[in-house]
Design an enzyme around this catalytic site. Structure first.
Site, PDB file in Angstrom:
ATOM      1  N   LYS A   1       0.833  -1.204   0.000  1.00 50.07           N
ATOM      2  CA  LYS A   1       0.000   0.000   0.000  1.00 50.07           C
ATOM      3  C   LYS A   1       0.867   1.253   0.000  1.00 50.07           C
ATOM      4  CE  LYS A   1      -3.454   2.510   2.717  1.00 50.07           C
ATOM      5  NZ  LYS A   1      -4.445   2.460   3.821  1.00 50.07           N
TER       6      LYS A   1
ATOM      7  N   HIS B   1      -8.568 -28.660 -32.433  1.00 47.57           N
ATOM      8  CA  HIS B   1      -9.529 -27.644 -32.023  1.00 47.57           C
ATOM      9  C   HIS B   1     -10.386 -28.121 -30.850  1.00 47.57           C
ATOM     10  CE1 HIS B   1      -8.164 -25.294 -35.323  1.00 47.57           C
ATOM     11  NE2 HIS B   1      -8.697 -26.053 -36.255  1.00 47.57           N
TER      12      HIS B   1
END
Length: 529
Positions: A140, A281
């Protein structure tokens, strides 16, 4: 004002001691004051570093078995203080709080503890509290503090100090903060997921999925899409845990297709013999058992050699030289197997672009896991489809029961159909697919496409008749009308396995009876979208 923060004071508290001695020595050589706790302090002292115990800073000893040691204003004030804020500086002076410019923390090994099968008590003790609190405080306050949470960032930190004459830049600290918040989020996700599993709660109020970047990808399904691959901390056997021995970097589609191929190959226990799956695929275009890996591959390839071109090959047994030689005759994108012998690896080295992956074993197809898919504005979460079916689970609904050979082929086809995009129709004969119809809006169309594939197979192999003659068929969901059965019968199939449950089941069964097909119901479907 310069964004550089000189590094004068560092707090180091790590569970993983990898690289700790070198880091401590490098920081000490730069004149950095080192604060530390417990085993980390001891390891640093053994490396010849002067260390101040956190207990000396807080004025309180570590207590409650180490659960409480860093949760103190002298620590969090040093991490959170805004150095340009007069009120913060006044508070630091009034309470004797010195700034901390660098935090190096890696967390208790909660994920590894759970993966090892620890009981609840042991798992709970590995839930880090002080570590995440310090990481969040430092991240922070990245305007002033550098937060390092990964061992692999030690070298980058030292390089930054060299480049910035003993300081860290704002850009560097911000990048570390991003990694730091990602780490605490993934850690909390692991704890939350474990608690949900332990309590048997499938749908907790909030669910978070965490992962670690495995690799950035050149692009996604298409070149205009960005993509990256994230792996769990302790992934199950599969593409995320496999070692790539050679070949170009895996693409988004490679990873997706390899996962599909390996998942289906894992349906067939190696103890029951070799099996091979070829995927294109995300759909299998061939799957087969065989007396050897070579035979399994050849039979899987023969199902649809046109689609197999440029496909993904997965084996459930180690790759040997004869099989490698056969695979390399056809352009293949990826091969994944649970092992490879030296001769096979030498053969693959002659085709350096082919990606060869070695998995640490086969996956357990019945292991519980979650399937997560993003939709606009949210996520769909479900249990993975791990349901297996045995002969005793089946209900014969025709007068003729399937023969033993038909039953074997039905179960084989059913396992494959589970991995074919819906609507799925799979013809199988002699432990190999001979026609696969996938992803059609109409089940009849899937049946006809699969039969057409089988006719092409017969033509390519010079067979006297399509291999669908005498084949068993699996349908991933029920037949809503009798026309699907008519299509299977026209192709020469003799046995059908399907979930049942249609309002027209009686008509479907009557059609099967009329054509002499044996039919069994599973009572469950395998939609795959």
């Amino acid at each position: 004002m310069s964004d550089l923060v000189p590094l004068r004071r560092a707090l180091i508290s790590v569970s993983d001691k990898t690289g700790l001695a070198d880091l401590g020595q490098a920081l000490a050589a730069r004149g950095v004051e080192l604060l530390s706790t417990g085993g980390t302090a001891q390891a640093l002292r053994e490396a010849g570093c002067d260390v101040t115990d956190v207990a000396e800073v807080t004025g309180l000893p570590e207590m409650m078995g180490g659960r409480v040691k860093t949760l103190h204003p002298a620590i969090h004030g040093g991490l959170l203080a805004l150095r340009e804020d007069p009120a913060h500086l006044q508070a630091m002076e009034s309470h004797g709080i010195a700034p901390i410019d660098l935090l190096v923390v890696n967390l208790y090994p909660f994920e590894a503890t759970v993966a090892a099968g620890a009981d609840d008590a042991d798992a709970i003790e590995q839930i880090d509290i002080g570590g995440p609190a310090m990481i969040r405080a430092a991240a922070k306050n990245y305007a002033h503090v550098a937060a390092v949470v990964d061992v692999e960032d030690y070298a980058a930190l030292l390089a930054e100090l060299d480049a910035q004459d003993g300081a860290t830049s704002l850009a560097f600290r911000r990048a570390l903060a991003l990694t730091a918040f990602g780490r605490t989020a993934a850690y909390d996700a692991a704890v939350s997921g474990w608690m949900a599993e332990t309590l048997g709660v499938f749908a907790p109020r909030r669910r978070v999925v965490g992962g670690r970047l495995a690799q950035e990808l050149r692009y996604g399904e298409n070149p205009h899409q960005r993509a990256a691959f994230y792996a769990e901390t302790h992934p199950a056997p599969g593409v995320a845990s496999a070692s790539q021995l050679q070949g170009k970097a895996l693409s988004y589609n490679n990873i997706n297709d390899t996962d599909a191929a390996f998942a289906l190959a894992s349906e067939f226990p190696p103890g029951d013999g070799a099996a091979c799956v070829i995927v294109k695929h995300a759909n299998p275009c061939g799957a087969a058992r065989g007396a050897s890996a070579l035979e399994a591959y050849q039979r899987a390839r023969d199902c649809d050699p046109v689609s197999a071109f440029g496909g993904i090959v997965a084996l459930n047994v180690p790759l040997d030289a004869r099989t490698a030689e056969a695979i390399l005759e056809l352009f293949t994108e990826v091969v994944i197997a649970p092992g490879v012998d030296d001769e096979a690896q030498t053969l693959f080295a002659q085709k350096p672009n082919v990606r060869l992956l070695i998995a640490p074993g086969m996956a357990d197809p019945a292991a519980p896991s979650l399937a997560v898919r993003q939709v606009a504005g949210g996520w769909l979460v479900q249990d993975a489809d791990t349901r297996l079916v045995a002969p005793g689970d089946l209900k014969t609904v025709t007068a003729r029961a399937p023969s033993e050979a038909e039953m074997r082929d039905m179960l084989f086809a059913w396992a494959v159909a589970k991995h074919v995009k819906s609507n799925a129709i799979v013809y199988a004969k002699g432990g190999a697919t001979v026609g696969i119809g996938a992803g059609q809006m109409s089940r009849v169309d899937s049946a006809r496409i699969a039969a057409e594939k089988a006719r092409a197979m017969a033509e390519g192999l010079g067979l006297a008749e399509p291999p669908t003659v005498g084949a068993a068929v699996a349908s991933d969901a029920f037949f809503p009308f009798a026309d699907g059965i008519e299509a299977l019968a026209a192709a020469g199939a003799t046995a059908v396995i399907q979930p049942g449950g249609s309002m027209r089941d009686a008509e479907v069964i009557a059609a099967a009876e009329a054509h002499g097909l044996a039919m069994v119901f599973t009572g469950e479907r395998h939609f795959r979208h």
